[in-house]
Design a protein around this motif. Sequence first.
Motif, PDB file in Angstrom:
ATOM      1  N   UNK A 563       0.674  -1.531  -0.418  1.00 48.95           N
ATOM      2  CA  UNK A 563      -0.166  -0.309  -0.243  1.00 48.95           C
ATOM      3  C   UNK A 563       1.165   1.773  -0.151  1.00 48.95           C
ATOM      4  N   UNK A 564       1.926   1.236   0.953  1.00 46.27           N
ATOM      5  CA  UNK A 564       2.754   3.054   0.818  1.00 46.27           C
ATOM      6  C   UNK A 564       3.175   2.487  -0.739  1.00 46.27           C
ATOM      7  N   UNK A 565       4.547   1.441  -1.610  1.00 47.66           N
ATOM      8  CA  UNK A 565       4.656   1.638  -2.732  1.00 47.66           C
ATOM      9  C   UNK A 565       3.328   2.147  -3.349  1.00 47.66           C
ATOM     10  N   UNK A 566       2.419   1.784  -3.406  1.00 51.21           N
ATOM     11  CA  UNK A 566       1.577   2.450  -4.285  1.00 51.21           C
ATOM     12  C   UNK A 566       0.993   3.707  -3.642  1.00 51.21           C
ATOM     13  N   UNK A 567       0.399   4.105  -3.472  1.00 47.43           N
ATOM     14  CA  UNK A 567       0.860   5.321  -2.504  1.00 47.43           C
ATOM     15  C   UNK A 567       1.760   5.990  -3.100  1.00 47.43           C
ATOM     16  N   UNK A 568       3.368   5.606  -2.990  1.00 46.35           N
ATOM     17  CA  UNK A 568       4.234   6.623  -3.765  1.00 46.35           C
ATOM     18  C   UNK A 568       4.351   6.835  -4.856  1.00 46.35           C
ATOM     19  N   UNK A 569       3.485   5.527  -6.003  1.00 39.07           N
ATOM     20  CA  UNK A 569       3.504   5.925  -7.570  1.00 39.07           C
ATOM     21  C   UNK A 569       2.367   6.237  -8.107  1.00 39.07           C
ATOM     22  N   UNK A 570       1.301   7.147  -6.954  1.00 34.88           N
ATOM     23  CA  UNK A 570      -0.674   7.977  -7.292  1.00 34.88           C
ATOM     24  C   UNK A 570      -1.076   6.628  -7.728  1.00 34.88           C
ATOM     25  N   UNK A 571      -0.621   5.344  -6.965  1.00 36.22           N
ATOM     26  CA  UNK A 571      -1.945   4.931  -7.759  1.00 36.22           C
ATOM     27  C   UNK A 571      -2.764   4.460  -6.411  1.00 36.22           C
ATOM     28  N   UNK A 572      -4.345   4.162  -7.257  1.00 29.60           N
ATOM     29  CA  UNK A 572      -5.132   3.354  -5.905  1.00 29.60           C
ATOM     30  C   UNK A 572      -5.045   2.905  -4.696  1.00 29.60           C
ATOM     31  N   UNK A 573      -4.756   3.299  -3.795  1.00 29.22           N
ATOM     32  CA  UNK A 573      -4.450   2.763  -2.588  1.00 29.22           C
ATOM     33  C   UNK A 573      -5.430   3.170  -1.174  1.00 29.22           C
ATOM     34  N   UNK A 574      -5.376   1.361  -0.258  1.00 26.75           N
ATOM     35  CA  UNK A 574      -6.245   1.888   0.816  1.00 26.75           C
ATOM     36  C   UNK A 574      -5.549   2.693   1.717  1.00 26.75           C
ATOM     37  N   UNK A 575      -4.782   3.580   2.080  1.00 23.29           N
ATOM     38  CA  UNK A 575      -4.116   4.277   3.148  1.00 23.29           C
ATOM     39  C   UNK A 575      -5.051   5.793   3.038  1.00 23.29           C
ATOM     40  N   UNK A 576      -5.706   5.424   4.535  1.00 22.64           N
ATOM     41  CA  UNK A 576      -6.854   6.344   5.239  1.00 22.64           C
ATOM     42  C   UNK A 576      -6.554   6.542   6.640  1.00 22.64           C
ATOM     43  N   UNK A 577      -6.231   8.359   6.632  1.00 25.24           N
ATOM     44  CA  UNK A 577      -5.844   8.394   8.121  1.00 25.24           C
ATOM     45  C   UNK A 577      -6.748   9.759   7.874  1.00 25.24           C
ATOM     46  N   UNK A 578      -7.187  10.339   9.751  1.00 29.98           N
ATOM     47  CA  UNK A 578      -7.286  11.496  10.251  1.00 29.98           C
ATOM     48  C   UNK A 578      -6.021  12.102  10.351  1.00 29.98           C
ATOM     49  N   UNK A 579      -6.355  13.483   9.764  1.00 30.40           N
ATOM     50  CA  UNK A 579      -5.281  14.541  10.496  1.00 30.40           C
ATOM     51  C   UNK A 579      -5.894  15.869  10.496  1.00 30.40           C
ATOM     52  N   UNK A 580      -4.122  15.699  11.609  1.00 27.05           N
ATOM     53  CA  UNK A 580      -4.789  16.935  12.284  1.00 27.05           C
ATOM     54  C   UNK A 580      -3.627  18.007  11.798  1.00 27.05           C
ATOM     55  N   UNK A 581      -3.975  19.166  11.301  1.00 28.78           N
ATOM     56  CA  UNK A 581      -3.524  20.268  10.175  1.00 28.78           C
ATOM     57  C   UNK A 581      -3.747  21.739  11.279  1.00 28.78           C
ATOM     58  N   UNK A 582      -2.700  22.652  10.406  1.00 28.13           N
ATOM     59  CA  UNK A 582      -3.148  24.380  10.504  1.00 28.13           C
ATOM     60  C   UNK A 582      -3.252  24.341   9.405  1.00 28.13           C
TER      61      UNK A 582
END
Length: 606
Positions: A563-582
Amino acid sequence: METKWSVYAKRADFNAIAEKYHIDPVVARVIRNRDIIEDADIYRYLNGTMSDLHSPRLMADMDKGTYLMQKAIAHGEKIRVIADYDVDGVMSGFVLTDGLRRLGANVSCKIPHRVKDGYGMNTRLIEEAHEDGVQTIITCDNGISAFDAVALAKSYDMTVIVTDHHMVPYETAEDGTHTYHLVPADAVVDIHRKDCSYPFKGLCGTAVAYKFLQALYERMEKTFDADEMYVPFVALATVCDIMDLTDENRIFVRHGLATIKQTNNIGMRALLRATELVDKEISSYHFGFILGPCINAMGRLGDANDSLALFFSEDPAEAYRMACRMVEQNTIRKAMTEEGASQAIALVEEHYDDDKILVVYMPKLHESLAGIVAGKLKEKYYRPAIVLTDAREETEEDADTRSSESEMAHVKGSGRSIEGYHLYDALQECSELLIKFGGHALAAGVTLRKQDVDALRSQLNAKLHADADVFTPVVQLDVAMPMSYISTKLVRDLEQLEPFGKANEKPTFGQARLRIKSAEQFGSDGQYIRLQFMDEQGFTTEGVDFHAKEFLCNIKMWFNDEECDRMLKGLPNNVCLDVAYYPAINSYRGRNILQVKPICYRKSQV
């Protein structure tokens, strides 16, 4: 490290506040989350000026102290300012000494040596002052616990004025009541006196010294035109002493940030040049993490009087050489800190990983770094931490009374705490083990016998009263806000809430269940990663400044390598996050790009 995420649920008419003050309703929510409720307080928070500061004459003993100082100046007495060796001490020493000189005072300033003298005014400094013919002593950022030194000064018939912002020493009876002990000075100006009616108790030592000067100038019917002259010094000390950026402190820091580049002080201008800040927009970050550490470095590795001398310099070339040396010393200090922190972490992992209160003895650590290393431990483990090291020097009195090296050898150190654990009160409960200690809720300094280190560790952990939840860091969201809501106006409105710091933290927003459309590493060696977040409606937002090594390690752990590799290649992936941001704006080649900067993130629970 496990974290708990929480969203504020404080109520108010946010739309009405937003309309009245011409701000976004989200910004109105943030203001309410800081417990700023009444109209007058909101107005002051957004628009407070130096004219909104409280009268210094509300402080206990202020009239008495300024009367004594006026008399000393009129009689031409030799006056000695005794300050501390940290940023607050150096700044207060400069402000008080320079302000007195402008009134015609015959005044000098002395800062104790961190290793040889330890914290605050001591009997050696009084003996030195007596030999120099000093008749009046005035302290700044110390003195509230200097009982022996004050008593010696009074025995020499000196006038002693204490100005300080630290806690008044006290004893606790079996029924829990406190008996407070005030040093026997001629005047004691400290906002933590129980009989002090000053409405804001969060001032640093430099701010108290500033207030003393303000009242003294008023008494002597002199113009106190100190906005550009002293306020940047008060602001710098306020940030570096980690004071709450509320009430008067917020005004001091806002005004100091706005005026520091216009300062006429040759030393401050040299320091801005040496740290390459002349052409940059200066924020509280630069105060706390660039300017402050350079000033501190001299007192940590050498003599803080060298830092003080910079601000009295009248030669721009010499001032620049002094400032560059401070920058060099800070570079050395940072390397020593990293080495010390690594060793401390190894000791915790091997011996103290089960302790809630960390007490780490490191005999070879430079004692000036104990507080910084304690702070590193606190940040890594989110636990209160005290770092102790062998005292490099001892007083003649110690040597005379020491019966054996093993019995009476001393260790010294500093502690840093977390919200919800009052370090000073905890040390008070173990005071029978301590030779001396001082500080406040989040930071303290201690001296004890080497043989009592294990007992201190055991007692602090055994007497722990804090709720277990205190040791779980909380990610406190101001608003659960979709990134699609971010606009240029919102970012600009949020800038009105600056400066950010303790008790006025940078707002935190959050959105759950964000997919990663793409990920791209950047930086000289790929140390950062740029993400394209996509929400459930398909809206995308750029996220920057994620630390690549840690981020990719987490993605592989939470999901898997594929999944990490697919994310880095811009391919559909199952990485899903909750993000705290500014939210932020990246201005590039005339274009403003809205983006988010991470505060933290976690795997979504989907």
